[in-house]
Design a protein around this motif. Structure first.
Motif, PDB file in Angstrom:
ATOM      1  N   GLU A  55       0.939  -0.973   0.012  1.00 53.01           N
ATOM      2  CA  GLU A  55      -0.095  -0.074  -0.056  1.00 53.01           C
ATOM      3  C   GLU A  55       0.961   1.387   0.025  1.00 53.01           C
ATOM      4  O   GLU A  55       0.655   2.080  -0.636  1.00 53.01           O
ATOM      5  N   GLN A  56       2.056   1.144   0.708  1.00 53.72           N
ATOM      6  CA  GLN A  56       2.972   2.394   0.611  1.00 53.72           C
ATOM      7  C   GLN A  56       3.524   2.635  -0.606  1.00 53.72           C
ATOM      8  O   GLN A  56       3.824   3.969  -1.197  1.00 53.72           O
ATOM      9  N   ASN A  57       3.770   1.468  -1.063  1.00 54.23           N
ATOM     10  CA  ASN A  57       4.366   1.517  -2.654  1.00 54.23           C
ATOM     11  C   ASN A  57       3.474   2.264  -3.673  1.00 54.23           C
ATOM     12  O   ASN A  57       3.742   3.072  -4.507  1.00 54.23           O
ATOM     13  N   GLN A  58       2.133   1.931  -3.411  1.00 58.50           N
ATOM     14  CA  GLN A  58       1.075   2.498  -4.227  1.00 58.50           C
ATOM     15  C   GLN A  58       0.968   3.678  -4.008  1.00 58.50           C
ATOM     16  O   GLN A  58       0.828   4.541  -4.974  1.00 58.50           O
ATOM     17  N   GLN A  59       0.924   4.597  -2.900  1.00 60.45           N
ATOM     18  CA  GLN A  59       0.711   5.687  -2.617  1.00 60.45           C
ATOM     19  C   GLN A  59       1.949   6.564  -3.118  1.00 60.45           C
ATOM     20  O   GLN A  59       2.039   7.730  -3.473  1.00 60.45           O
ATOM     21  N   ALA A  60       3.227   5.757  -2.882  1.00 55.49           N
ATOM     22  CA  ALA A  60       4.423   6.501  -3.458  1.00 55.49           C
ATOM     23  C   ALA A  60       4.564   6.460  -4.816  1.00 55.49           C
ATOM     24  O   ALA A  60       4.746   7.597  -5.551  1.00 55.49           O
ATOM     25  N   LEU A  61       3.639   5.626  -5.790  1.00 58.68           N
ATOM     26  CA  LEU A  61       3.774   5.691  -7.224  1.00 58.68           C
ATOM     27  C   LEU A  61       2.866   6.845  -7.449  1.00 58.68           C
ATOM     28  O   LEU A  61       3.172   7.583  -8.387  1.00 58.68           O
ATOM     29  N   ASP A  62       1.846   7.061  -6.779  1.00 60.56           N
ATOM     30  CA  ASP A  62       0.793   8.193  -7.125  1.00 60.56           C
ATOM     31  C   ASP A  62       1.459   9.436  -6.755  1.00 60.56           C
ATOM     32  O   ASP A  62       1.172  10.579  -7.473  1.00 60.56           O
ATOM     33  N   ALA A  63       2.216   9.587  -5.564  1.00 60.18           N
ATOM     34  CA  ALA A  63       2.992  10.672  -5.484  1.00 60.18           C
ATOM     35  C   ALA A  63       4.006  11.043  -6.400  1.00 60.18           C
ATOM     36  O   ALA A  63       4.406  12.182  -6.679  1.00 60.18           O
ATOM     37  N   ALA A  64       4.588  10.209  -6.959  1.00 58.69           N
ATOM     38  CA  ALA A  64       5.589  10.374  -8.201  1.00 58.69           C
ATOM     39  C   ALA A  64       5.047  10.779  -9.423  1.00 58.69           C
ATOM     40  O   ALA A  64       5.674  11.307 -10.228  1.00 58.69           O
ATOM     41  N   GLY A  65       3.569  10.791  -9.345  1.00 61.20           N
ATOM     42  CA  GLY A  65       3.048  11.304 -10.624  1.00 61.20           C
ATOM     43  C   GLY A  65       2.378  10.329 -11.566  1.00 61.20           C
ATOM     44  O   GLY A  65       2.165  10.651 -12.591  1.00 61.20           O
ATOM     45  N   HIS A  66       2.527   9.003 -11.233  1.00 59.13           N
ATOM     46  CA  HIS A  66       2.052   8.229 -12.231  1.00 59.13           C
ATOM     47  C   HIS A  66       1.048   7.124 -11.581  1.00 59.13           C
ATOM     48  O   HIS A  66       1.060   7.081 -10.423  1.00 59.13           O
ATOM     49  N   TRP A  67       0.507   6.114 -12.301  1.00 57.02           N
ATOM     50  CA  TRP A  67      -0.346   5.073 -11.680  1.00 57.02           C
ATOM     51  C   TRP A  67       0.002   3.634 -12.443  1.00 57.02           C
ATOM     52  O   TRP A  67      -0.563   2.578 -11.986  1.00 57.02           O
ATOM     53  N   GLY A  68       0.820   3.830 -13.577  1.00 54.54           N
ATOM     54  CA  GLY A  68       0.918   2.532 -14.333  1.00 54.54           C
ATOM     55  C   GLY A  68       2.471   2.063 -14.012  1.00 54.54           C
ATOM     56  O   GLY A  68       3.383   2.520 -13.333  1.00 54.54           O
ATOM     57  N   VAL A  69       2.596   0.728 -14.389  1.00 54.43           N
ATOM     58  CA  VAL A  69       3.812   0.044 -14.358  1.00 54.43           C
ATOM     59  C   VAL A  69       4.493  -0.519 -15.432  1.00 54.43           C
ATOM     60  O   VAL A  69       3.401  -0.918 -16.458  1.00 54.43           O
ATOM     61  N   PRO A  70       5.602  -0.672 -15.922  1.00 50.65           N
ATOM     62  CA  PRO A  70       6.656  -0.021 -14.817  1.00 50.65           C
ATOM     63  C   PRO A  70       7.098   1.324 -14.894  1.00 50.65           C
ATOM     64  O   PRO A  70       6.881   1.901 -15.733  1.00 50.65           O
ATOM     65  N   THR A  71       7.096   1.851 -13.692  1.00 46.49           N
ATOM     66  CA  THR A  71       7.532   3.292 -13.592  1.00 46.49           C
ATOM     67  C   THR A  71       8.695   3.393 -12.833  1.00 46.49           C
ATOM     68  O   THR A  71       8.833   3.042 -11.636  1.00 46.49           O
ATOM     69  N   MET A  72       9.792   3.958 -13.390  1.00 44.13           N
ATOM     70  CA  MET A  72      11.083   3.885 -12.442  1.00 44.13           C
ATOM     71  C   MET A  72      11.269   5.498 -11.916  1.00 44.13           C
ATOM     72  O   MET A  72      11.032   6.422 -13.041  1.00 44.13           O
ATOM     73  N   VAL A  73      11.522   5.716 -10.864  1.00 45.13           N
ATOM     74  CA  VAL A  73      11.853   7.058 -10.449  1.00 45.13           C
ATOM     75  C   VAL A  73      13.385   7.269  -9.978  1.00 45.13           C
ATOM     76  O   VAL A  73      13.527   6.501  -8.945  1.00 45.13           O
ATOM     77  N   VAL A  74      13.875   8.333 -10.308  1.00 44.30           N
ATOM     78  CA  VAL A  74      15.137   8.525  -9.864  1.00 44.30           C
ATOM     79  C   VAL A  74      15.321  10.086  -9.466  1.00 44.30           C
ATOM     80  O   VAL A  74      14.964  10.940 -10.459  1.00 44.30           O
ATOM     81  N   ARG A  75      15.594  10.349  -8.319  1.00 46.68           N
ATOM     82  CA  ARG A  75      15.734  11.948  -7.962  1.00 46.68           C
ATOM     83  C   ARG A  75      14.252  12.445  -8.496  1.00 46.68           C
ATOM     84  O   ARG A  75      14.284  13.610  -8.899  1.00 46.68           O
ATOM     85  N   ASN A  76      13.383  11.769  -7.910  1.00 42.64           N
ATOM     86  CA  ASN A  76      11.979  12.403  -8.149  1.00 42.64           C
ATOM     87  C   ASN A  76      11.342  12.731  -9.445  1.00 42.64           C
ATOM     88  O   ASN A  76      10.441  13.234  -9.518  1.00 42.64           O
ATOM     89  N   GLU A  77      12.225  11.983 -10.373  1.00 43.67           N
ATOM     90  CA  GLU A  77      11.798  12.118 -11.730  1.00 43.67           C
ATOM     91  C   GLU A  77      11.409  10.760 -12.168  1.00 43.67           C
ATOM     92  O   GLU A  77      12.022  10.001 -12.378  1.00 43.67           O
ATOM     93  N   PRO A  78       9.830  10.795 -12.761  1.00 41.48           N
ATOM     94  CA  PRO A  78       9.470   9.501 -12.932  1.00 41.48           C
ATOM     95  C   PRO A  78       9.769   9.005 -14.709  1.00 41.48           C
ATOM     96  O   PRO A  78       9.608  10.099 -15.506  1.00 41.48           O
ATOM     97  N   PHE A  79       9.799   7.832 -14.930  1.00 42.43           N
ATOM     98  CA  PHE A  79       9.894   7.410 -16.405  1.00 42.43           C
ATOM     99  C   PHE A  79       9.184   6.006 -16.331  1.00 42.43           C
ATOM    100  O   PHE A  79       9.196   5.245 -15.764  1.00 42.43           O
ATOM    101  N   PHE A  80       7.848   6.423 -17.106  1.00 42.58           N
ATOM    102  CA  PHE A  80       7.104   5.299 -17.204  1.00 42.58           C
ATOM    103  C   PHE A  80       6.992   4.518 -18.475  1.00 42.58           C
ATOM    104  O   PHE A  80       7.121   5.069 -19.655  1.00 42.58           O
ATOM    105  N   GLY A  81       7.135   3.174 -18.288  1.00 36.39           N
ATOM    106  CA  GLY A  81       6.964   2.501 -19.485  1.00 36.39           C
ATOM    107  C   GLY A  81       8.356   1.803 -19.751  1.00 36.39           C
ATOM    108  O   GLY A  81       9.381   2.182 -19.633  1.00 36.39           O
ATOM    109  N   GLN A  82       8.284   0.405 -20.215  1.00 39.42           N
ATOM    110  CA  GLN A  82       9.418  -0.383 -20.668  1.00 39.42           C
ATOM    111  C   GLN A  82      10.215   0.295 -21.739  1.00 39.42           C
ATOM    112  O   GLN A  82      11.357   0.243 -21.547  1.00 39.42           O
ATOM    113  N   ASP A  83       9.464   0.908 -22.438  1.00 40.62           N
ATOM    114  CA  ASP A  83      10.120   1.909 -23.623  1.00 40.62           C
ATOM    115  C   ASP A  83      10.933   3.043 -23.300  1.00 40.62           C
ATOM    116  O   ASP A  83      11.279   3.819 -24.186  1.00 40.62           O
ATOM    117  N   ARG A  84      10.891   3.195 -21.991  1.00 36.86           N
ATOM    118  CA  ARG A  84      11.369   4.598 -21.423  1.00 36.86           C
ATOM    119  C   ARG A  84      12.838   4.489 -20.754  1.00 36.86           C
ATOM    120  O   ARG A  84      13.485   5.263 -20.378  1.00 36.86           O
TER     121      ARG A  84
END
Length: 214
Positions: A170-199
């Motif tokens: 549940e914490q992970n899901q809240q953190a994903l939402d806080a990072a600015g996305h809802w889908g997976v995979p989403t990679m977040v580095v230094r608060n910057e999200p990168f959504f999708g296998q092709d990113r």
């Protein structure tokens, strides 16, 4: 200190599965820690975002595109898996409350990450589920997958039977939402999200800007 890449990931997402080889390569090429942040599949977590029985276009497109992407990447892939980790009526898209597979899988992923082997276990188990293994939940399939990741399935199951793994999910899901996305995979580095296998290639570009290549 390694750069941490929080990677929000699902055991049912085709794109999460297809991202695994590139994530493993990313870990090898850069001084990074791929921190697997397991979330429930969107069919369980937020079905209204994709699974609308009045509009099947998103589901049909994802099914077609994931198959095409797997062929492009030359990765073994079959959907739906047998059994599907999420029990779902694919005609009505309804998801019953009783889910015999997905909660255990998600908890196993969380426990593996606590032991520093999250990505390794995700790679091994997702290969079973999405790679076309029939009855992946039976016999010694999961035991062998855990062993290939340097883990013991009996120990993992004992840990999740007594732990607070659902709270972490549940914490992970809240953190994903806080990072600015809802889908997976989403990679977040230094608060910057990168959504999708092709990113992941774009993420590599960013890591190069940080000067993180080994």
């Amino acid at each position: 200190m390694s750069e941490v890449i929080d990677t929000y990931w699902s055991f049912r997402s085709p794109y999460s599965y297809l991202a695994i080889p590139e994530l493993l390569q990313l870990r090898q090429d850069y001084d990074v820690d791929i921190a697997l942040r397991v979330v429930l599949p969107i069919a369980v977590r937020a079905p209204e975002k994709v699974f609308d029985p009045e509009n099947l276009k998103p589901v049909l497109y994802i099914m077609m595109d994931a198959q095409r992407r797997a062929q492009y990447l030359d990765i073994p892939y079959r959907f739906p898996p047998k059994p599907d980790p999420v029990v779902q009526d694919m005609e009505t898209l309804s998801v019953p409350e009783e889910q015999p597979y997905i909660y255990r899988l998600c908890k196993l992923g969380v426990e593996a990450q606590r032991r520093g082997k999250g990505l390794d276990l995700a790679a091994a188990i997702s290969q079973l589920i999405m790679g076309g293994t029939d009855d992946w939940d039976q016999g010694d399939h999961l035991d062998r997958a855990a062993a290939s990741a340097g883990l013991d399935l009996v120990e993992l199951d004992a840990a999740i039977a007594e732990g607070d793994h659902l709270a972490e999910i549940e914490q992970n899901q809240q953190a994903l939402d806080a990072a600015g996305h809802w889908g997976v995979p989403t990679m977040v580095v230094r608060n910057e999200p990168f959504f999708g296998q092709d990113r992941i290639s774009t993420l590599r570009w960013r890591l190069d800007q940080y000067g993180l290549r080994k």
